[in-house]
Motif scaffolding. Structure first.
Motif: not given
Length: 290
Positions: A175-177, A100-103, A159-160, A109-111
């Motif tokens: 944004l994150a993996e 899973h990743a955050l898209l 985000a997804a 950005t994450l913030s």
């Protein structure tokens, strides 16, 4: 729906099979279709699991690929219920790694993220990361569908949770993996078709479901048909019978093929203790990928 025509090889097997899966293009089901059937397969996206089963039963597609369990989040109950309702055969399985990743939209950005959307199973598999992120979570029907929604609606602050294939397909930033709580995260899909599958080489597995009398010892006696023949039970799942409250049907996965003599004998013995018993399929058992 109209029947789809596909090219067949000299062996009679479709060389360009049409394969139904639940979700949008770019979903893990889409990835699993290509892993099982190769790059020439034509994926057939379905909005729901019911649509997937209908597509196979009606002949609209050659095969279906339905997830039955995840190594972290557990069984997918809707699919188990549909296995009982439709007269289809389980012809194989696919063990597909889930990363899973955050898209989000490019530039986010994450913030910036206040809400995360995805399929309920994907959200459950990333619960620790999402709690630490401190965001609102909202369930949607599909991982890749969530990514598609963000792109088509231009959603900022959202985000997804989806795979990297969805990021590429819908032009989203990663944004994150590897945000799943348990890194060794695998979903097991089963192959659905209208006819029994021919036996393949390798270790075998059989799936069945059965209804038992609602009385003491009924499950114990049924499982004894396997234990007495040294047949390894791989999975036992219960689901409401829908006939009477607090009565259940059971799904079993065990080692061996229904044509093996000791498995044939076990099935005959098991049927003596069951009100109803149906073999969903016997097929090659897959091993966990490295």
């Amino acid at each position: 729906m109209c029947d789809r025509m596909t090219e067949k090889s000299s062996s009679g097997v479709n060389s360009m099979p049409v394969v139904a899966f639940q979700g949008e293009l770019g979903a893990y089901g889409d990835e699993a279709v290509r892993a099982r059937f190769g790059p020439s397969a034509e994926p057939y996206p379905c909005k729901s699991f019911v649509d997937l089963f209908e597509a196979v039963a009606s002949g609209t597609v050659d095969y279906g690929l339905a997830p039955v369990e995840n190594s972290q989040a557990g069984s997918i109950n809707d699919v188990y219920d549909l296995l009982r309702q439709y007269d289809l055969y389980v012809a194989g399985e696919v063990l597909h790694p889930v990363n899973h990743a955050l898209l989000a939209l490019p530039g986010q950005t994450l913030s910036d993220i206040r809400r995360v959307i995805s399929h309920p199973q994907a959200l459950a598999q990333c619960d620790r990361f999402l709690r630490d992120l401190g965001v609102e979570v909202m369930a949607t029907y599909d991982t890749a569908g969530a990514a598609k929604m963000i792109r088509e609606q231009g959603l900022t602050g959202v985000a997804a949770v989806a795979g990297l294939g969805a990021a590429q397909r819908y032009g989203l930033a990663v944004l994150a993996e590897s945000i799943q709580t348990i890194k060794d995260n695998i979903t097991r899909f089963v192959v659905l078709q209208r006819d029994p599958a021919p036996r393949e080489e390798g270790p075998q597995k059989t799936m069945l479901f059965l209804a038992l009398a609602h009385q003491p010892g009924s499950l114990y006696m049924a499982l004894g048909a396997l234990a007495n023949r040294n047949i390894n039970l791989l999975k036992l799942e219960s689901r409401p019978s829908r006939n009477r409250p607090w009565e259940y049907v059971f799904y079993l996965d065990f080692e061996g093929h229904r044509d093996d003599p000791h498995v044939r004998a076990a099935l005959a013995d098991l049927a003596k203790h069951a009100n109803y018993c149906k073999v969903l399929g016997s097929f090659r058992r897959e091993t966990v990928p490295d």
